[in-house]
Design an enzyme around this catalytic site. Sequence first.
Site, PDB file in Angstrom:
ATOM      1  N   GLU A  79      66.414  49.140  35.773  1.00 39.89           N
ATOM      2  CA  GLU A  79      66.938  47.973  35.068  1.00 39.89           C
ATOM      3  C   GLU A  79      66.543  46.731  35.850  1.00 39.89           C
ATOM      4  O   GLU A  79      66.743  46.671  37.065  1.00 39.89           O
ATOM      5  CB  GLU A  79      68.451  48.053  34.907  1.00 39.89           C
ATOM      6  CG  GLU A  79      69.092  46.818  34.294  1.00 39.89           C
ATOM      7  CD  GLU A  79      68.487  46.415  32.958  1.00 39.89           C
ATOM      8  OE1 GLU A  79      68.026  45.265  32.818  1.00 39.89           O
ATOM      9  OE2 GLU A  79      68.444  47.272  32.048  1.00 39.89           O
ATOM     10  N   LYS A 105      80.626  38.621  22.446  1.00 40.47           N
ATOM     11  CA  LYS A 105      80.828  38.170  21.063  1.00 40.47           C
ATOM     12  C   LYS A 105      82.248  38.466  20.601  1.00 40.47           C
ATOM     13  O   LYS A 105      82.907  37.616  19.983  1.00 40.47           O
ATOM     14  CB  LYS A 105      79.833  38.850  20.134  1.00 40.47           C
ATOM     15  CG  LYS A 105      80.028  38.524  18.668  1.00 40.47           C
ATOM     16  CD  LYS A 105      79.336  39.536  17.778  1.00 40.47           C
ATOM     17  CE  LYS A 105      80.064  40.875  17.808  1.00 40.47           C
ATOM     18  NZ  LYS A 105      79.400  41.891  16.933  1.00 40.47           N
ATOM     19  N   ARG A 266      72.245  41.263   3.164  1.00 45.37           N
ATOM     20  CA  ARG A 266      71.423  42.176   2.372  1.00 45.37           C
ATOM     21  C   ARG A 266      71.542  43.598   2.935  1.00 45.37           C
ATOM     22  O   ARG A 266      71.490  43.817   4.134  1.00 45.37           O
ATOM     23  CB  ARG A 266      69.954  41.719   2.425  1.00 45.37           C
ATOM     24  CG  ARG A 266      69.007  42.527   1.576  1.00 45.37           C
ATOM     25  CD  ARG A 266      67.686  41.783   1.436  1.00 45.37           C
ATOM     26  NE  ARG A 266      67.117  41.427   2.733  1.00 45.37           N
ATOM     27  CZ  ARG A 266      66.290  42.217   3.424  1.00 45.37           C
ATOM     28  NH1 ARG A 266      65.962  43.410   2.940  1.00 45.37           N
ATOM     29  NH2 ARG A 266      65.792  41.822   4.570  1.00 45.37           N
ATOM     30  N   HIS A 498     103.733  52.493   5.073  1.00 43.06           N
ATOM     31  CA  HIS A 498     104.211  51.326   4.327  1.00 43.06           C
ATOM     32  C   HIS A 498     105.132  50.476   5.188  1.00 43.06           C
ATOM     33  O   HIS A 498     105.951  51.013   5.935  1.00 43.06           O
ATOM     34  CB  HIS A 498     104.975  51.804   3.083  1.00 43.06           C
ATOM     35  CG  HIS A 498     105.414  50.690   2.197  1.00 43.06           C
ATOM     36  ND1 HIS A 498     104.541  49.978   1.399  1.00 43.06           N
ATOM     37  CD2 HIS A 498     106.647  50.137   2.005  1.00 43.06           C
ATOM     38  CE1 HIS A 498     105.207  49.054   0.734  1.00 43.06           C
ATOM     39  NE2 HIS A 498     106.488  49.127   1.093  1.00 43.06           N
TER      40      HIS A 498
END
Length: 525
Positions: A79, A105, A266, A498
């Site tokens: 890396e 994000k 899309r 519920h």
Amino acid sequence: MRMSFLLLCAASRGTSAFHLPAISKVATQSLRSATTRLYQSSDSSDEYDYDLLVIGGGSGGVRASRIASGHGAKVALLETKLNHGVDPYYSAIGGTCVNVGCVPKKLMVFASRYPGEIREMEGYGWKGATEGTFDWKVFLENKNKEITRLNNVYQNFVLKNAGVEVIEARGSLTGPNSVAVQTTATGETTTLTAKNILIAVGGWPFKPDIPGIEHAITSNEIFYLEEQPKRMVVVGGGFIALEFASIMDGLGSDVTLMYRGDLFLRGFDNDMRTHLKEEMENNSGIDVKFNTDPKEIRKQDDGSLLVIDQDGNKIECDSILYATGRKGKIDGLNLESAGVHTENSFIPVNEYSQTNVPSIYAVGDVTDRIALTPVALMEGHRLADTVFGGMDRPVDHEFVASTVFTTPEIGTVGYSEEDAAEKYGDIDVYKNRFRAMKHSFPQSETYSLFKLIVETKTQRVVGCHVATDGAGEMVQGVAIAIKMGATKEDFDNTIGIHPTSAEELVTMRTPSYYYRNGQKVDKLE
């Protein structure tokens, strides 16, 4: 010493017409026994430096290297950077997701939603609550601390504790079993060899070649801006563009979203696309402009930007973010030296993530299948199990759940209405749009949309699409049932919780409409 070079690349989206080596069951059985013998005797061999060499420390590469090491393979991972930051690559150990993707994000998503919560407080009886002022610099300081913590976790706990050797260096192929390793700290280059190589280098944002494009930023730079843009233009119609438009709007910026098509997202279910459009137009400050495409960006004397579209319309802003697609990050890998086939900037692979070169594999975004972190994890894990664990584990890209972290969120798993009608011909569609209790009580005009797609013949639920608060958390659980083959009767036999919005998934009893032979039918005769 033995060496196996594995390159992990992020998720991939399409299939290729290019011929890739197919692995038959007989071959897989042979591979199983061979790999078992290989890793029992790897210490006695000096043919390669490693059993597996991974280029790229993102989600797919880290998972493959860790699992391979657990199977007894000798593994090294390359890396370029072990700590995040702007210069020079933005990303680091942990890949796009950890450094300039999912994690920061989502932190921004959390921050952006507090004003919406506060606006509804008066309806619940809270007086005097205001949105306050968002401090961009404080947020970034805290974000950077969190990403630094995660870089350390990946390097020193996830990988090192698994026995993976982590090398801070850039890798490029010099053959089917060899890699040139340029050390980041010194720039010195050495060569390592591996039985298997995995390419897991991920993707990189794409920007079109228009005048002034050098003034535009991408999903890399936004996480390191020194100041919050007061006015921002976001260009694109995919989930990254929509997420950042929602985020920056929630944080108080004036946002204009430009998309060259008629409707964004899309490939997603059309009802979800339309619903999000309506929610953005009615419940956000985002100025959504369809059929609009910037043709020029000019930097003005005061430092602001002038964006000019195809019709000559002009918009001033402080920053313009392009989210118009990503390409495979293959520059500098020297793939041609090993004869690795590429298509555009991506690496085609077969169902075992194997390239056209038998010793070289690729996973993640660089393969252009499905560009999602959990998909890259799956691909890396299954590759390691197949090559080093003696298992037969091809990738599985059907019924992959995902979420668009806009406001509201869209959670989805399985086929859209349009794709299901084309694939199955006969389907039943269940759908309901309503105001959730949380928003109905304070009189907010915020709506949820729930949708199930059922194959008529088997009554199997083949698609679930939800637009509401917390849709991602909700659909993750539903995805398990759909992946297991749950039928509509199974949903109907499940008792709801519920009061929740999620109970809608088990209480929709009557189809809203049908498809027969691929054609929509409002009512059956």
